[in-house]
Write a protein that holds these residues in place. Structure first.
Motif, short mmCIF file in Angstrom:
data_model
loop_
_atom_site.label_atom_id
_atom_site.label_comp_id
_atom_site.label_asym_id
_atom_site.label_seq_id
_atom_site.Cartn_x
_atom_site.Cartn_y
_atom_site.Cartn_z
N SER A 327 -6.41 6.24 -9.04
CA SER A 327 -6.12 6.83 -10.35
C SER A 327 -6.11 5.78 -11.44
O SER A 327 -6.65 6.01 -12.54
N VAL A 328 -5.51 4.65 -11.16
CA VAL A 328 -5.51 3.55 -12.14
C VAL A 328 -6.94 3.10 -12.44
O VAL A 328 -7.32 2.90 -13.60
N ALA A 329 -7.74 2.97 -11.39
CA ALA A 329 -9.14 2.57 -11.57
C ALA A 329 -9.91 3.62 -12.36
O ALA A 329 -10.73 3.29 -13.23
N MET A 330 -9.67 4.89 -12.07
CA MET A 330 -10.34 5.97 -12.80
C MET A 330 -9.98 5.93 -14.29
O MET A 330 -10.86 6.04 -15.15
N MET A 331 -8.71 5.79 -14.58
CA MET A 331 -8.28 5.75 -15.98
C MET A 331 -8.85 4.54 -16.71
O MET A 331 -9.25 4.64 -17.88
N ALA A 332 -8.92 3.40 -16.03
CA ALA A 332 -9.50 2.21 -16.65
C ALA A 332 -10.98 2.43 -16.96
O ALA A 332 -11.46 2.05 -18.05
N GLY A 333 -11.71 3.02 -16.03
CA GLY A 333 -13.13 3.28 -16.27
C GLY A 333 -13.36 4.26 -17.41
O GLY A 333 -14.26 4.06 -18.24
N LEU A 334 -12.56 5.31 -17.47
CA LEU A 334 -12.71 6.29 -18.55
C LEU A 334 -12.34 5.68 -19.90
O LEU A 334 -12.95 6.01 -20.93
N THR A 335 -11.34 4.81 -19.91
CA THR A 335 -10.98 4.13 -21.17
C THR A 335 -12.12 3.25 -21.65
O THR A 335 -12.49 3.26 -22.84
N LEU A 336 -12.72 2.49 -20.73
CA LEU A 336 -13.84 1.62 -21.10
C LEU A 336 -15.03 2.44 -21.58
O LEU A 336 -15.69 2.09 -22.57
N ALA A 337 -15.33 3.54 -20.90
CA ALA A 337 -16.43 4.40 -21.32
C ALA A 337 -16.18 4.96 -22.72
O ALA A 337 -17.09 5.03 -23.56
N GLY A 338 -14.94 5.36 -23.00
CA GLY A 338 -14.60 5.89 -24.32
C GLY A 338 -14.73 4.84 -25.41
O GLY A 338 -15.23 5.13 -26.51
N LEU A 339 -14.28 3.63 -25.12
CA LEU A 339 -14.40 2.55 -26.10
C LEU A 339 -15.87 2.24 -26.40
O LEU A 339 -16.26 2.09 -27.57
N ASN A 340 -16.68 2.15 -25.38
CA ASN A 340 -18.10 1.83 -25.58
C ASN A 340 -18.86 2.97 -26.24
O ASN A 340 -19.89 2.75 -26.89
N ALA A 341 -18.38 4.21 -26.07
CA ALA A 341 -19.01 5.36 -26.72
C ALA A 341 -18.38 5.65 -28.09
O ALA A 341 -18.75 6.64 -28.72
N GLU A 342 -17.45 4.80 -28.51
CA GLU A 342 -16.80 4.92 -29.82
C GLU A 342 -16.13 6.28 -30.00
O GLU A 342 -16.29 6.96 -31.02
N GLN A 343 -15.37 6.67 -28.99
CA GLN A 343 -14.66 7.94 -29.07
C GLN A 343 -13.44 7.85 -29.97
O GLN A 343 -12.90 6.76 -30.22
N THR A 344 -12.99 9.01 -30.46
CA THR A 344 -11.87 9.07 -31.39
C THR A 344 -10.61 9.54 -30.67
O THR A 344 -10.60 9.72 -29.45
N LEU A 345 -9.55 9.74 -31.46
CA LEU A 345 -8.23 10.01 -30.91
C LEU A 345 -8.19 11.17 -29.91
O LEU A 345 -7.51 11.07 -28.87
N PRO A 346 -8.84 12.32 -30.15
CA PRO A 346 -8.74 13.42 -29.18
C PRO A 346 -9.21 13.05 -27.78
O PRO A 346 -8.71 13.59 -26.79
N TYR A 347 -10.17 12.13 -27.70
CA TYR A 347 -10.61 11.69 -26.37
C TYR A 347 -9.45 11.05 -25.62
O TYR A 347 -9.22 11.33 -24.43
N TYR A 348 -8.71 10.18 -26.30
CA TYR A 348 -7.62 9.48 -25.64
C TYR A 348 -6.43 10.40 -25.40
O TYR A 348 -5.66 10.18 -24.45
N ALA A 349 -6.29 11.43 -26.24
CA ALA A 349 -5.27 12.45 -25.96
C ALA A 349 -5.62 13.20 -24.68
O ALA A 349 -4.75 13.46 -23.83
#
Length: 407
Positions: A327-349
Motif C-alpha cells: 500500500s505504501v508503495a502504491m501510494m508513492a507511485g500514484l503520488t509520483l504519477a500525479g506530480l509528473n502529470a501536473e495534477q491538481t488538488l482533487p487528485y490528491y484528495a
C-alpha cells in the motif's frame, strides 16, 4: 413458473471439506461425494435436471447456480412428483428480486441455455474482474486528457469493451490450464470446463472468437498502441502457469492486469510518457498484489491440498504486514504519477481517500474468514473508481487554474 421436482439422495460429484446445513438443504459428506438430501430443483423437462431453485452460496462471497448436465441422477429426478416454487421461499434467500433482475448473474441466467456455459466461462456473471482490469485503463486515459476536458468517452467505451473481452479470454485460458485443479476445489468444480459442460476444444474455439473481437478493438487504436497491446498477450497466456512454479503468481497477474495503465496513455497521446506511465503501472501492480492476495486467502486450504502456490501461502500470518508495504508503495507511485502529470488538488484528495480505503481494508481484514476476504476484495472496485473521479475533477480544474488574469 418453472416446474419443480423433489430430488432425493442425488449425488453431486464434488469433493468437500466440511458439512453445513442450509435452511432448505442438508449437505453431508459421504466419502468423496457431496450428498444433497431433499433438494427442490428446477426441471424444465422430464428427467433433465437443471438447477437448484435458489443460488446456493458454496463459499462465502461466491454465488453459483449449480447446473445438472450429468452431475445429478436423472432417474432420481424423474422418480418424484412435482411441486411449485413459492414466492415466499424465493424471497427468503439472497437479495431482492429487483436487484437480482439487474445483476450480471441474472442476465446470464436469462440467456439461452446453450449460451450460458460460455457466458459463465468468460465470467460474465461476475463482473468484478472486468472492473479491476478496466480501472487502470481509466486512470491512464484520464491523466492523458487535455487540461480542462473530460476523458475521451469513446476511448473509455472502447477500453471497456476490450477489458470485457480480454478478461473473458484470460478466464478461458486459465480454465483450460486448470481443468484438473478446478475439479478438486469446492469453489471452482462447477466451472464449465471442469464440470464437463464445455470441452477443451469448444473452449479453444470460443477463445479464438474472443481474441478476434479483442483484436478488432485493438486495431481501432494507433500503431504504437497496437504493438503495445499485442505485447501483453504473452503475459495473458503464461499467467496460469505461474501458480505451479512460484509463490508469486499474483505478481504476474499484476503485470498482466495493469497493462492498460500503459495502453490508455498511448491511445490518447500516441506514445507513453514513461515519467507518468511507469509509476502508474507500478502502482497498479502493487494494487493487484493487495487485492489478489486477499482473494487467494479464500482458497489457501485447497491450494495446499492440490499443490498450487500463491502469495497468501507465502505471506501466511504476515499478510497484513506485506499488504501494508504494498500500500505504501502504491501510494508513492500514484503520488509520483500525479506530480509528473501536473495534477491538481482533487487528485490528491482522491488519493487520500484511496489511502484511507486501503488502511481500513487491511486493518479490518480477517484472512481466516472467506466471506470477509471476498468483501474486501470486491470493495476494490470502489477504490479504483474513487481515484478515477479524482483524476477527472483534477483535470477539469487545470483549465481554471491556467487561465490568464485579465485587466
Amino acid at each position: 413458473m418453472a416446474t419443480l421436482r423433489l430430488v432425493a439422495q442425488c449425488r453431486w460429484m464434488i469433493p468437500v471439506r466440511t458439512s453445513f446445513t442450509h435452511p432448505t438443504l442438508t449437505h453431508r459428506i459421504e466419502g468423496a461425494q457431496l450428498t444433497i438430501t431433499g433438494v427442490q430443483a428446477a426441471c424444465q423437462k422430464d428427467c433433465d435436471f437443471q438447477a437448484h431453485f435458489v443460488r446456493t452460496r458454496f463459499l462465502p462471497g461466491t454465488e453459483q447456480t449449480v447446473r445438472g448436465k450429468g452431475l445429478f441422477s436423472r432417474s432420481a429426478c424423474a422418480a418424484h412428483g412435482t411441486s411449485l416454487l413459492s414466492r415466499s421461499t424465493s424471497a427468503a434467500h439472497g437479495t431482492s428480486l429487483f436487484s437480482r433482475c439487474l445483476s450480471a448473474a441474472a442476465f446470464v441466467n436469462s440467456a439461452p441455455s446453450s449460451m450460458q456455459p460460455y457466458l459463465r466461462l468468460m465470467r460474465l456473471d461476475k463482473p468484478i474482474g472486468t472492473w479491476l482490469l478496466f480501472l487502470p485503463c481509466t486512470w491512464s486515459i484520464g491523466l492523458a486528457a487535455d487540461p480542462g476536458c473530460l476523458p475521451d468517452l469513446s476511448l473509455l467505451a472502447l477500453f471497456g469493451t476490450g477489458s470485457l473481452l480480454m478478461r473473458g479470454a484470460g478466464c478461458t485460458i486459465n480454465d483450460m490450464w486448470d481443468k484438473d485443479f478446478d475439479k478438486k476445489v469446492f469453489r471452482t468444480a462447477s466451472r464449465p470446463i471442469a464440470s464437463g459442460e464445455i470441452s477443451r476444444f469448444q473452449a479453444l474455439v470460443f477463445l479464438g472468437g474472443q481474441l478476434s473481437l479483442a483484436l478488432c478493438v485493438l486495431l481501432c487504436l494507433n500503431y504504437y498502441s497496437i504493438f503495445l497491446g499485442a505485447a501483453s498477450l504473452a503475459l495473458v497466456v503464461t499467467y496460469p502457469v505461474m501458480k505451479r512454479i512460484t509463490y508469486w503468481p499474483q505478481l504476474m497477474l499484476g503485470l498482466t492486469f495493469n497493462w492498460g495503465a500503459l495502453l490508455g496513455w498511448s491511445a490518447v497521446m500516441g506514445s507513453c510518457d514513461w515519467s507518468v506511465c511507469l509509476p502508474l503501472y507500478f502502482s497498479g501492480v502493487m494494487w493487484t498484489l493487495i487485492y489478489d492476495t486477499i482473494y487467494a486467502h479464500q482458497d489457501k486450504e485447497d491450494d495446499v491440498r492440490i499443490g498450487v502456490k500463491s502469495t497468501a501461502l507465502r505471506f501466511g500470518d504476515q499478510t497484513k504486514l506485506w499488504l501494508s508495504g504494498f500500500s505504501v508503495a502504491m501510494m508513492a507511485g500514484l503520488t509520483l504519477a500525479g506530480l509528473n502529470a501536473e495534477q491538481t488538488l482533487p487528485y490528491y484528495a482522491g488519493l487520500s481517500a484511496v489511502g484511507l480505503h486501503l488502511t481500513h481494508q487491511i486493518s479490518t481484514l480477517d484472512i481466516n474468514k472467506s466471506e470477509d476476504c471476498w468483501k474486501k476484495f470486491a470493495s476494490n472496485r470502489n477504490l479504483g473508481l474513487t481515484l478515477f473521479f479524482g483524476i477527472v475533477i483534477s483535470n477539469l480544474m487545470k483549465k481554471k487554474e491556467g487561465k490568464p488574469i485579465e485587466n
